[in-house]
Motif scaffolding. Sequence first.
Motif, PDB file in Angstrom:
ATOM      1  N   LEU A 133       0.828  -1.203   0.000  1.00  0.00           N
ATOM      2  CA  LEU A 133       0.000   0.000   0.000  1.00  0.00           C
ATOM      3  C   LEU A 133       0.867   1.259   0.000  1.00  0.00           C
ATOM      4  O   LEU A 133       0.537   2.260  -0.678  1.00  0.00           O
ATOM      5  N   ALA A 134       1.967   1.240   0.759  1.00  0.00           N
ATOM      6  CA  ALA A 134       2.883   2.402   0.761  1.00  0.00           C
ATOM      7  C   ALA A 134       3.473   2.611  -0.618  1.00  0.00           C
ATOM      8  O   ALA A 134       3.567   3.764  -1.109  1.00  0.00           O
ATOM      9  N   ASP A 135       3.894   1.552  -1.259  1.00  0.00           N
ATOM     10  CA  ASP A 135       4.425   1.667  -2.616  1.00  0.00           C
ATOM     11  C   ASP A 135       3.363   2.187  -3.576  1.00  0.00           C
ATOM     12  O   ASP A 135       3.674   2.956  -4.516  1.00  0.00           O
ATOM     13  N   LEU A 136       2.132   1.783  -3.357  1.00  0.00           N
ATOM     14  CA  LEU A 136       1.049   2.247  -4.232  1.00  0.00           C
ATOM     15  C   LEU A 136       0.845   3.747  -4.093  1.00  0.00           C
ATOM     16  O   LEU A 136       0.720   4.468  -5.106  1.00  0.00           O
ATOM     17  N   ARG A 137       0.816   4.248  -2.854  1.00  0.00           N
ATOM     18  CA  ARG A 137       0.635   5.694  -2.665  1.00  0.00           C
ATOM     19  C   ARG A 137       1.796   6.495  -3.262  1.00  0.00           C
ATOM     20  O   ARG A 137       1.606   7.546  -3.876  1.00  0.00           O
ATOM     21  N   LYS A 138       3.001   5.976  -3.070  1.00  0.00           N
ATOM     22  CA  LYS A 138       4.184   6.652  -3.626  1.00  0.00           C
ATOM     23  C   LYS A 138       4.110   6.710  -5.140  1.00  0.00           C
ATOM     24  O   LYS A 138       4.420   7.736  -5.759  1.00  0.00           O
ATOM     25  N   GLN A 139       3.693   5.634  -5.739  1.00  0.00           N
ATOM     26  CA  GLN A 139       3.643   5.604  -7.195  1.00  0.00           C
ATOM     27  C   GLN A 139       2.511   6.455  -7.732  1.00  0.00           C
ATOM     28  O   GLN A 139       2.637   7.066  -8.805  1.00  0.00           O
ATOM     29  N   GLU A 140       1.420   6.530  -7.030  1.00  0.00           N
ATOM     30  CA  GLU A 140       0.332   7.404  -7.456  1.00  0.00           C
ATOM     31  C   GLU A 140       0.786   8.875  -7.443  1.00  0.00           C
ATOM     32  O   GLU A 140       0.435   9.653  -8.347  1.00  0.00           O
ATOM     33  N   ALA A 141       1.594   9.220  -6.429  1.00  0.00           N
ATOM     34  CA  ALA A 141       2.140  10.590  -6.386  1.00  0.00           C
ATOM     35  C   ALA A 141       3.084  10.837  -7.539  1.00  0.00           C
ATOM     36  O   ALA A 141       3.112  11.938  -8.139  1.00  0.00           O
ATOM     37  N   ALA A 142       3.871   9.840  -7.888  1.00  0.00           N
ATOM     38  CA  ALA A 142       4.792   9.988  -9.014  1.00  0.00           C
ATOM     39  C   ALA A 142       4.026  10.181 -10.307  1.00  0.00           C
ATOM     40  O   ALA A 142       4.457  10.945 -11.202  1.00  0.00           O
ATOM     41  N   VAL A 143       2.904   9.539 -10.442  1.00  0.00           N
ATOM     42  CA  VAL A 143       2.087   9.710 -11.642  1.00  0.00           C
ATOM     43  C   VAL A 143       1.525  11.126 -11.708  1.00  0.00           C
ATOM     44  O   VAL A 143       1.496  11.768 -12.776  1.00  0.00           O
ATOM     45  N   VAL A 144       1.084  11.647 -10.566  1.00  0.00           N
ATOM     46  CA  VAL A 144       0.560  13.021 -10.534  1.00  0.00           C
ATOM     47  C   VAL A 144       1.654  14.009 -10.930  1.00  0.00           C
ATOM     48  O   VAL A 144       1.432  14.969 -11.698  1.00  0.00           O
ATOM     49  N   THR A 145       2.860  13.795 -10.413  1.00  0.00           N
ATOM     50  CA  THR A 145       3.982  14.668 -10.771  1.00  0.00           C
ATOM     51  C   THR A 145       4.262  14.593 -12.262  1.00  0.00           C
ATOM     52  O   THR A 145       4.513  15.622 -12.928  1.00  0.00           O
ATOM     53  N   ALA A 146       4.245  13.413 -12.796  1.00  0.00           N
ATOM     54  CA  ALA A 146       4.504  13.257 -14.230  1.00  0.00           C
ATOM     55  C   ALA A 146       3.419  13.915 -15.044  1.00  0.00           C
ATOM     56  O   ALA A 146       3.693  14.506 -16.123  1.00  0.00           O
ATOM     57  N   GLN A 147       2.200  13.868 -14.583  1.00  0.00           N
ATOM     58  CA  GLN A 147       1.108  14.531 -15.299  1.00  0.00           C
ATOM     59  C   GLN A 147       1.307  16.066 -15.304  1.00  0.00           C
ATOM     60  O   GLN A 147       1.048  16.726 -16.314  1.00  0.00           O
ATOM     61  N   ALA A 148       1.761  16.600 -14.143  1.00  0.00           N
ATOM     62  CA  ALA A 148       2.012  18.052 -14.072  1.00  0.00           C
ATOM     63  C   ALA A 148       3.150  18.456 -14.993  1.00  0.00           C
ATOM     64  O   ALA A 148       3.082  19.488 -15.705  1.00  0.00           O
ATOM     65  N   ASN A 149       4.199  17.685 -14.992  1.00  0.00           N
ATOM     66  CA  ASN A 149       5.337  17.986 -15.878  1.00  0.00           C
ATOM     67  C   ASN A 149       4.899  17.945 -17.340  1.00  0.00           C
ATOM     68  O   ASN A 149       5.346  18.756 -18.163  1.00  0.00           O
ATOM     69  N   LEU A 150       4.042  16.963 -17.630  1.00  0.00           N
ATOM     70  CA  LEU A 150       3.565  16.860 -19.016  1.00  0.00           C
ATOM     71  C   LEU A 150       2.709  18.071 -19.378  1.00  0.00           C
ATOM     72  O   LEU A 150       2.809  18.599 -20.504  1.00  0.00           O
ATOM     73  N   ALA A 151       1.871  18.495 -18.452  1.00  0.00           N
ATOM     74  CA  ALA A 151       1.018  19.668 -18.728  1.00  0.00           C
ATOM     75  C   ALA A 151       1.869  20.912 -18.992  1.00  0.00           C
ATOM     76  O   ALA A 151       1.592  21.696 -19.914  1.00  0.00           O
TER      77      ALA A 151
END
Length: 391
Positions: A133-151
Amino acid sequence: MTALNVRPATDRRGGIRRGQRWPARCLELLRNVSLRKSFMTFAVALFAAALVFPSRDGLAEQVAAPALTVSVTTPAQRDWPETVPASGWLKPWQEAIIASETAGLRITDILVDVGSVVTKGQTLVRLSQDSALADLRKQEAAVVTAQANLAKAKANADRARQLRSSGALSVEKITEYLADEQTATASLASEEAALDSTKIKLAQTTITAVDDGMITSRSAELGAVVSAGTELFRLVRQQKVEWQAEVSARYLPRISEGLKVEINGADALSVQGRVRLVGPSVSTDTSRAIVYVALPADVRPRVGLYVTGNIELQATPALAVPETAIVFRDGINYVFIADGDKRVRRVRVETGRRNNAEVEVVSGIGPSSQVVKSGGAFLSDNDVVKIAEKD
């Protein structure tokens, strides 16, 4: 001649002297007494003989008395399949191994045990989910960061495309913005893939059944830390059990798929099956091959039993008599045949197949023989019997 009351001269022993004669009347009296004694002796002997030895008619009646009342039948013509004896183990049709796909996690729940009937997708074991679950939350945050960088990169790239024709931005800067957009897009895809992987690892903390079936073994222990590939359970798929029958290699050319098989169960009940597959190889040690026999879906015997049975080949004619007609003496099989004079004759026979309380007679009697159905154990050769019934 008048009898004289004189005593003849005797010698010292009381006998008549030589040369002396009894008078005639005395001799006649003595003769009559001797005849009476002889007659009485003969009559007594004749009476005693009559008591000891019966008359010829009485002896015939005694001999003609039947020893037993029996029923007779003629052998029946049957079409029985020729059978091949076999023996082997009852084993799972297919066995599934349920193991852990992830490593380093602790078993927190075990929900089934040996003998449990499970369905496909049913939860069997749960592993610790904290780290997943900790790894899942960390990876979800990484996806959000990648989405912001892409935007951000996408906005810069769009602006660069608009100003390309005006010359406000150098070609080099425009190329950089467009490259940043592509990099941000790839980065987002990578982070989303990592998120999917993390979700898979989280899902792997719940171990489920791969198919319907029954659990036959369990290695999972509560609190144990598993590694990837650790076997936790064994499952008999769909609860199907088959008989792996070993037969002599000389029968293989005559055995084919679909033949009927009768299996003698451990509980004295017979099970009907069908040949599913004939093994392609023969053991070099025993010269025997394995024939795989499928059992009915509703028959679920215990796995691991060693049983015997018969594989039925083509049907052939058989001359059959009731099992009760066979008399086993001194290791030899006999039947009793009733003749026309109501006497029975013991005949040696060779037996073969057995089916439905009947025995095949290979040799010894013919189809028209009058066979005693039962009671042969109480008869002897040439006994007189009374025939009560004839089939």
